[in-house]
Design a protein around this motif. Structure first.
Motif, PDB file in Angstrom:
ATOM      1  N   UNK A  37      43.545   4.652 -28.795  1.00 47.88           N
ATOM      2  CA  UNK A  37      44.142   4.813 -30.132  1.00 47.88           C
ATOM      3  C   UNK A  37      44.922   6.226 -30.608  1.00 47.88           C
ATOM      4  N   UNK A  38      42.963   7.117 -30.055  1.00 47.34           N
ATOM      5  CA  UNK A  38      42.944   8.673 -31.074  1.00 47.34           C
ATOM      6  C   UNK A  38      44.148   9.235 -29.475  1.00 47.34           C
ATOM      7  N   UNK A  75      49.102   3.009 -33.184  1.00 50.28           N
ATOM      8  CA  UNK A  75      48.938   1.467 -32.689  1.00 50.28           C
ATOM      9  C   UNK A  75      47.414   1.599 -33.159  1.00 50.28           C
ATOM     10  N   UNK A  76      46.874   0.593 -33.789  1.00 48.37           N
ATOM     11  CA  UNK A  76      45.797   0.869 -33.996  1.00 48.37           C
ATOM     12  C   UNK A  76      44.916  -0.196 -33.113  1.00 48.37           C
ATOM     13  N   UNK A  77      43.412   0.206 -33.624  1.00 48.94           N
ATOM     14  CA  UNK A  77      42.633   0.184 -32.008  1.00 48.94           C
ATOM     15  C   UNK A  77      42.683  -1.544 -32.202  1.00 48.94           C
ATOM     16  N   UNK A  78      42.904  -2.831 -33.641  1.00 50.60           N
ATOM     17  CA  UNK A  78      43.189  -3.774 -32.993  1.00 50.60           C
ATOM     18  C   UNK A  78      43.707  -3.623 -31.800  1.00 50.60           C
ATOM     19  N   UNK A  90      42.431  -2.652 -27.902  1.00 45.19           N
ATOM     20  CA  UNK A  90      41.642  -3.732 -28.084  1.00 45.19           C
ATOM     21  C   UNK A  90      42.521  -5.238 -27.310  1.00 45.19           C
ATOM     22  N   UNK A 128      35.315  -2.048 -26.651  1.00 44.97           N
ATOM     23  CA  UNK A 128      35.632  -1.072 -28.158  1.00 44.97           C
ATOM     24  C   UNK A 128      35.831   0.214 -28.600  1.00 44.97           C
ATOM     25  N   UNK A 129      35.168   0.384 -27.016  1.00 42.18           N
ATOM     26  CA  UNK A 129      34.775   2.458 -26.605  1.00 42.18           C
ATOM     27  C   UNK A 129      36.559   2.517 -26.524  1.00 42.18           C
ATOM     28  N   UNK A 181      32.752 -11.338 -24.421  1.00 41.73           N
ATOM     29  CA  UNK A 181      31.760 -11.112 -24.466  1.00 41.73           C
ATOM     30  C   UNK A 181      31.457  -9.734 -25.287  1.00 41.73           C
ATOM     31  N   UNK A 182      33.920  -9.064 -25.833  1.00 40.54           N
ATOM     32  CA  UNK A 182      34.158  -8.232 -26.034  1.00 40.54           C
ATOM     33  C   UNK A 182      35.215  -8.018 -26.863  1.00 40.54           C
ATOM     34  N   UNK A 183      34.698  -9.852 -27.228  1.00 42.26           N
ATOM     35  CA  UNK A 183      36.111  -9.816 -28.477  1.00 42.26           C
ATOM     36  C   UNK A 183      37.711  -9.929 -28.449  1.00 42.26           C
ATOM     37  N   UNK A 204      39.465   0.676 -26.618  1.00 49.22           N
ATOM     38  CA  UNK A 204      40.291   0.517 -27.854  1.00 49.22           C
ATOM     39  C   UNK A 204      40.431   1.869 -28.893  1.00 49.22           C
ATOM     40  N   UNK A 205      39.260   2.643 -29.116  1.00 48.91           N
ATOM     41  CA  UNK A 205      39.306   3.771 -29.794  1.00 48.91           C
ATOM     42  C   UNK A 205      39.993   5.177 -28.879  1.00 48.91           C
TER      43      UNK A 205
END
Lengths: 228, 228
Positions: A27-28, A37-40, A43, A20-21, A185-187, A23-24
């Protein structure tokens, strides 16, 4: 050559809770250069090496223009997050269990040397692994199989299996001729791990630990040994 | 009472790309108080109100002991991230299209008043919505239907539909007697939206926009109108 299968073990999203870190941070970094580009969406591409991720997200032209700057920005932003990344539940227990089984482990990561060493400290795992790979070891990272081939050579075993959390791990394992265990474990979701071709999919590392002595797991492990 | 169905529209994860940020902030807040919850597990609970999320993640005892502190910590950490949250692709276009259709929109959010106002500015949407809810409007947030009932009263329409990105939105809509459109934009996955009971699942807001004038969508919308 060991009798047991060696294990090539992914780090980000498998042993440590960093997806998640990442991905963000992607995105940033992308937003700062004008790429929406969205974080999802980011990800779903974490787990590819950074050398492949940018082109997958914004195309070959975007990679040619901004790829190096995006990787530098992502790395700068992630360095702020790194101290807050925690091990995933069961991470050290798995390393201890594999050591007890006599299965050598190589961390198959395309992170930087500094990051991998940081995570080894975090997991207190220096004595539990036979070695590790980094992005510097190969020209093409996951989903290319080259990184896992390096890991396998480091293991020095007749057979090897891969444990990872993303479809990119599973695809890379197949490319390197190893069966893969997918850990949700990570989505990334069990379905995407199965679709990529994982030989076994588990809900998380505690779920995998519960099965280490179960007959299906032992059969699977033996299958992995004889498959190579 | 309007002829068209009104729309109760979720904000976090539907209009703005904040779910991964929230997941990381919950994970950090929990870790600081000694609770080992992965970002992926936190992620699956974002979209519940903070009043319900803590208990869902660490149980009633954890909520009683640390709930208020965890919410305060999460909010403090998220305030650092807020300026980097971006609209999701298609967010403003959807608000414009709904206004053009004559469908009034109320933002059905359990965020704070400050956050909702920040996102209204970010989307330049002050003139495009008839109102909004916040966590202060109800005792129990999503998946409880109370928030959507408040939104529906604010809409003042005979019929209303919900658009949201999480299973919690879909469950809350059902509890309030509205059909729900699930938008897979923030990583919950189409399958979990379908399982929760969404009447329609789309891949993202651009996918929803493409369908606004399609026969299946119009039929669905008419169904929503006549269903109430």
């Amino acid at each position: 050559m060991g009798r047991r299968a060696g294990v090539a073990l992914d780090v980000d999203g498998t042993l440590v809770d960093s997806v998640h870190h990442h991905a963000v941070c992607w995105q940033r970094a992308l937003a700062q250069l004008g790429h929406d580009v969205s974080a999802a969406r980011a990800h779903r591409h974490v787990g590819m090496g950074g050398d492949q991720l940018v082109e997958a997200l914004i195309g070959a032209e975007g990679e040619a223009r901004d790829g190096d700057a995006l990787r530098a920005s992502h790395d700068a932003l992630f360095a702020i997050d790194l101290p807050t990344v925690r091990p995933l539940p069961g991470a050290r227990d798995l390393l201890v269990a594999l050591a007890r089984e006599g299965a050598p482990v190589v961390l198959a990561s395309s992170a930087s040397e500094d990051e991998v060493r940081h995570y080894l400290d975090l997991l207190d795992a220096d004595d539990l692994v036979a070695g590790w790979t980094t992005a510097d070891d190969v020209d093409a990272t996951k989903p290319d199989g080259a990184l896992l081939q390096v890991a396998w050579r480091t293991l020095g075993t007749e057979a090897a299996v891969m444990i990872g959390d993303s479809p990119w791990d599973v695809l890379a394992a197949q490319d390197a001729g190893m069966p893969a265990i997918g850990v949700d474990a990570a989505g990334f979701g069990c379905a995407s791990l199965r679709e990529a071709g994982a030989a076994l999919v588990v809900d998380g590392l505690p779920d995998l630990l519960d099965r280490v002595h179960d007959e299906p797991f032992v059969q699977w492990r033996d299958g992995a040994r004889s498959a190579v």
